[in-house]
Design a protein around this motif. Structure first.
Motif, PDB file in Angstrom:
ATOM      1  N   PRO A 182     -48.311  11.812 -22.913  1.00  0.00           N
ATOM      2  CA  PRO A 182     -49.218  12.197 -23.990  1.00  0.00           C
ATOM      3  C   PRO A 182     -49.268  11.136 -25.072  1.00  0.00           C
ATOM      4  N   THR A 183     -50.438  10.940 -25.630  1.00  0.00           N
ATOM      5  CA  THR A 183     -50.582   9.990 -26.726  1.00  0.00           C
ATOM      6  C   THR A 183     -50.008  10.595 -27.992  1.00  0.00           C
ATOM      7  N   ALA A 184     -49.870   9.747 -29.036  1.00  0.00           N
ATOM      8  CA  ALA A 184     -49.380  10.252 -30.321  1.00  0.00           C
ATOM      9  C   ALA A 184     -50.301  11.335 -30.857  1.00  0.00           C
ATOM     10  N   ALA A 185     -51.600  11.150 -30.680  1.00  0.00           N
ATOM     11  CA  ALA A 185     -52.551  12.138 -31.186  1.00  0.00           C
ATOM     12  C   ALA A 185     -52.361  13.494 -30.522  1.00  0.00           C
ATOM     13  N   GLU A 186     -51.916  13.482 -29.259  1.00  0.00           N
ATOM     14  CA  GLU A 186     -51.726  14.731 -28.529  1.00  0.00           C
ATOM     15  C   GLU A 186     -50.400  15.406 -28.879  1.00  0.00           C
ATOM     16  N   GLN A 187     -49.459  14.656 -29.426  1.00  0.00           N
ATOM     17  CA  GLN A 187     -48.151  15.208 -29.691  1.00  0.00           C
ATOM     18  C   GLN A 187     -48.007  15.741 -31.114  1.00  0.00           C
ATOM     19  N   LEU A 188     -48.789  15.219 -32.052  1.00  0.00           N
ATOM     20  CA  LEU A 188     -48.565  15.540 -33.454  1.00  0.00           C
ATOM     21  C   LEU A 188     -49.587  16.555 -33.955  1.00  0.00           C
ATOM     22  N   SER A 189     -49.515  16.849 -35.245  1.00  0.00           N
ATOM     23  CA  SER A 189     -50.242  17.992 -35.790  1.00  0.00           C
ATOM     24  C   SER A 189     -51.753  17.831 -35.664  1.00  0.00           C
ATOM     25  N   PRO A 190     -52.480  18.935 -35.478  1.00  0.00           N
ATOM     26  CA  PRO A 190     -53.942  18.857 -35.429  1.00  0.00           C
ATOM     27  C   PRO A 190     -54.529  18.237 -36.689  1.00  0.00           C
TER      28      PRO A 190
ATOM     29  N   ALA B  90     -57.269   7.156 -33.905  1.00  0.00           N
ATOM     30  CA  ALA B  90     -57.692   5.808 -34.260  1.00  0.00           C
ATOM     31  C   ALA B  90     -56.574   4.801 -34.044  1.00  0.00           C
ATOM     32  N   LEU B  91     -55.327   5.231 -34.287  1.00  0.00           N
ATOM     33  CA  LEU B  91     -54.186   4.324 -34.156  1.00  0.00           C
ATOM     34  C   LEU B  91     -53.748   4.125 -32.709  1.00  0.00           C
ATOM     35  N   ASP B  92     -53.961   5.109 -31.873  1.00  0.00           N
ATOM     36  CA  ASP B  92     -53.450   5.057 -30.496  1.00  0.00           C
ATOM     37  C   ASP B  92     -53.823   3.775 -29.745  1.00  0.00           C
ATOM     38  N   PRO B  93     -55.078   3.316 -29.793  1.00  0.00           N
ATOM     39  CA  PRO B  93     -55.394   2.080 -29.063  1.00  0.00           C
ATOM     40  C   PRO B  93     -54.642   0.857 -29.603  1.00  0.00           C
ATOM     41  N   VAL B  94     -54.260   0.905 -30.881  1.00  0.00           N
ATOM     42  CA  VAL B  94     -53.554  -0.213 -31.507  1.00  0.00           C
ATOM     43  C   VAL B  94     -52.075  -0.163 -31.167  1.00  0.00           C
ATOM     44  N   VAL B  95     -51.456   1.001 -31.375  1.00  0.00           N
ATOM     45  CA  VAL B  95     -49.996   1.093 -31.220  1.00  0.00           C
ATOM     46  C   VAL B  95     -49.581   1.335 -29.778  1.00  0.00           C
ATOM     47  N   GLY B  96     -50.535   1.679 -28.929  1.00  0.00           N
ATOM     48  CA  GLY B  96     -50.209   1.920 -27.527  1.00  0.00           C
ATOM     49  C   GLY B  96     -50.655   0.815 -26.600  1.00  0.00           C
ATOM     50  N   ALA B  97     -50.984  -0.348 -27.165  1.00  0.00           N
ATOM     51  CA  ALA B  97     -51.528  -1.436 -26.348  1.00  0.00           C
ATOM     52  C   ALA B  97     -50.464  -2.184 -25.557  1.00  0.00           C
ATOM     53  N   GLY B  98     -49.184  -1.922 -25.835  1.00  0.00           N
ATOM     54  CA  GLY B  98     -48.142  -2.525 -25.009  1.00  0.00           C
ATOM     55  C   GLY B  98     -47.223  -3.485 -25.722  1.00  0.00           C
TER      56      GLY B  98
ATOM     57  N   PHE C 165     -45.154   8.995 -40.414  1.00  0.00           N
ATOM     58  CA  PHE C 165     -45.766   8.084 -39.451  1.00  0.00           C
ATOM     59  C   PHE C 165     -44.774   7.040 -38.969  1.00  0.00           C
ATOM     60  N   ALA C 166     -43.878   6.599 -39.844  1.00  0.00           N
ATOM     61  CA  ALA C 166     -42.981   5.493 -39.501  1.00  0.00           C
ATOM     62  C   ALA C 166     -42.066   5.831 -38.335  1.00  0.00           C
ATOM     63  N   VAL C 167     -41.487   7.018 -38.350  1.00  0.00           N
ATOM     64  CA  VAL C 167     -40.531   7.363 -37.293  1.00  0.00           C
ATOM     65  C   VAL C 167     -41.222   7.497 -35.932  1.00  0.00           C
ATOM     66  N   PRO C 168     -42.358   8.193 -35.809  1.00  0.00           N
ATOM     67  CA  PRO C 168     -43.040   8.205 -34.515  1.00  0.00           C
ATOM     68  C   PRO C 168     -43.456   6.810 -34.037  1.00  0.00           C
ATOM     69  N   LEU C 169     -43.842   5.937 -34.964  1.00  0.00           N
ATOM     70  CA  LEU C 169     -44.216   4.581 -34.562  1.00  0.00           C
ATOM     71  C   LEU C 169     -42.998   3.810 -34.051  1.00  0.00           C
ATOM     72  N   ALA C 170     -41.860   3.991 -34.718  1.00  0.00           N
ATOM     73  CA  ALA C 170     -40.637   3.350 -34.239  1.00  0.00           C
ATOM     74  C   ALA C 170     -40.249   3.895 -32.873  1.00  0.00           C
TER      75      ALA C 170
ATOM     76  N   GLN D 194     -54.461  -5.340 -38.757  1.00  0.00           N
ATOM     77  CA  GLN D 194     -55.274  -4.181 -39.111  1.00  0.00           C
ATOM     78  C   GLN D 194     -54.570  -3.293 -40.127  1.00  0.00           C
ATOM     79  N   VAL D 195     -55.375  -2.560 -40.875  1.00  0.00           N
ATOM     80  CA  VAL D 195     -54.833  -1.603 -41.841  1.00  0.00           C
ATOM     81  C   VAL D 195     -55.514  -0.260 -41.637  1.00  0.00           C
ATOM     82  N   SER D 196     -54.701   0.782 -41.636  1.00  0.00           N
ATOM     83  CA  SER D 196     -55.172   2.163 -41.518  1.00  0.00           C
ATOM     84  C   SER D 196     -55.149   2.777 -42.913  1.00  0.00           C
TER      85      SER D 196
END
Length: 246
Positions: A5-13, A21-29, A44-49, A134-136
């Motif tokens: 599951p992507t981050a968007a699918e795991q976290l709050s609605p 919007a972030l998934d393609p950036v942070v999930g690119a490998g 956001f920081a802990v899920p990104l880490a 990039q900046v979110s």
């Protein structure tokens, strides 16, 4: 085996549109160097880490940074999360220089509403990015705030927000700013960043009664469907844009 599951699918609605919007950036490998301005508690920081990225959080609150440290430790990512106490408009003073150009991604979520000068803060963030970084940016939406005050039975306050006035002028602390989409995009562009299309954040999630029993997965799917469509996104609680340093 089904895909993870992507981050968007795991976290709050509520935050689904931002994570989408972030998934393609942070999930690119690749492993990214991420700067999270004002993200002290680590939402956001802990899920990104946990996704494998190196995250530096700058926040003025020592208490928020202590929460960040606890959350990162509990998640097993303490080595990938660093907290720095400081203000977003003074990043050049609190961040060490990066030898090869700057951060790959910066987050500026719920920050422009409360800083002394949003334009200065965005310029500081832009300056901390590498070229092509990039900046979110996520902010409160004025239209959503107007409707929320009106629906909660406060039409005088709603009118004040509509006219960009303080709805509670007797308060002891400054009012939080709200932004329209055009204002936000102009601020981002003036900082030397090229904005993409904007999204609505929490189009319906904040309108739902907690006792309604709506399926979170269904709410998340609806949020993602509405986030880029007018007129629905126009009345969302928040605005989000992903921008690139030229």
């Amino acid at each position: 085996m089904p895909p993870a599951p992507t981050a968007a699918e795991q976290l709050s609605p509520r935050a689904a549109a931002v994570w989408a919007a972030l998934d393609p950036v942070v999930g690119a490998g690749g492993r990214l160097r991420v700067l999270d301005v004002g993200g002290g508690s680590g939402i956001f920081a802990v899920p990104l880490a946990a996704l494998g990225h190196e995250v530096t959080v700058v926040d003025p609150s020592a208490d928020a940074l202590a929460t960040l440290a606890r959350r990162a430790g509990n998640a097993g990512v303490a080595g990938d999360v660093r907290g720095v106490q400081g203000d977003g408009d003074l990043l050049h003073e609190v961040l060490p220089a990066l030898g090869d150009g700057g951060y790959d991604l910066a987050l500026c979520h719920s920050v422009l509403e409360v800083v002394d000068d949003p334009a200065v803060t965005l310029r500081e963030i832009a300056g901390a990015l590498r070229p092509g970084g990039q900046v979110s940016v996520a902010t409160a939406n004025r239209a959503g705030a107007v409707l929320a005050r009106a629906l909660s039975g406060h039409p005088v306050e709603a009118l004040a927000l509509l006219e960009d006035r303080d709805p509670s002028p007797g308060r002891s602390r400054p009012a939080r700013r709200r932004f329209g989409p055009d204002e936000l995009l102009a601020l981002v562009a003036d900082a030397g960043l090229r904005p993409g299309s904007w999204r609505g954040v929490a189009v319906v999630a904040d309108l739902l009664d907690a006792d309604a029993g709506a399926d979170p997965a269904a709410v998340r799917a609806l949020e993602l469907a509405l986030a880029e469509r007018s007129p629905y996104r126009d009345v969302a609680t928040g605005l989000h844009v992903l921008a690139v340093r030229e």
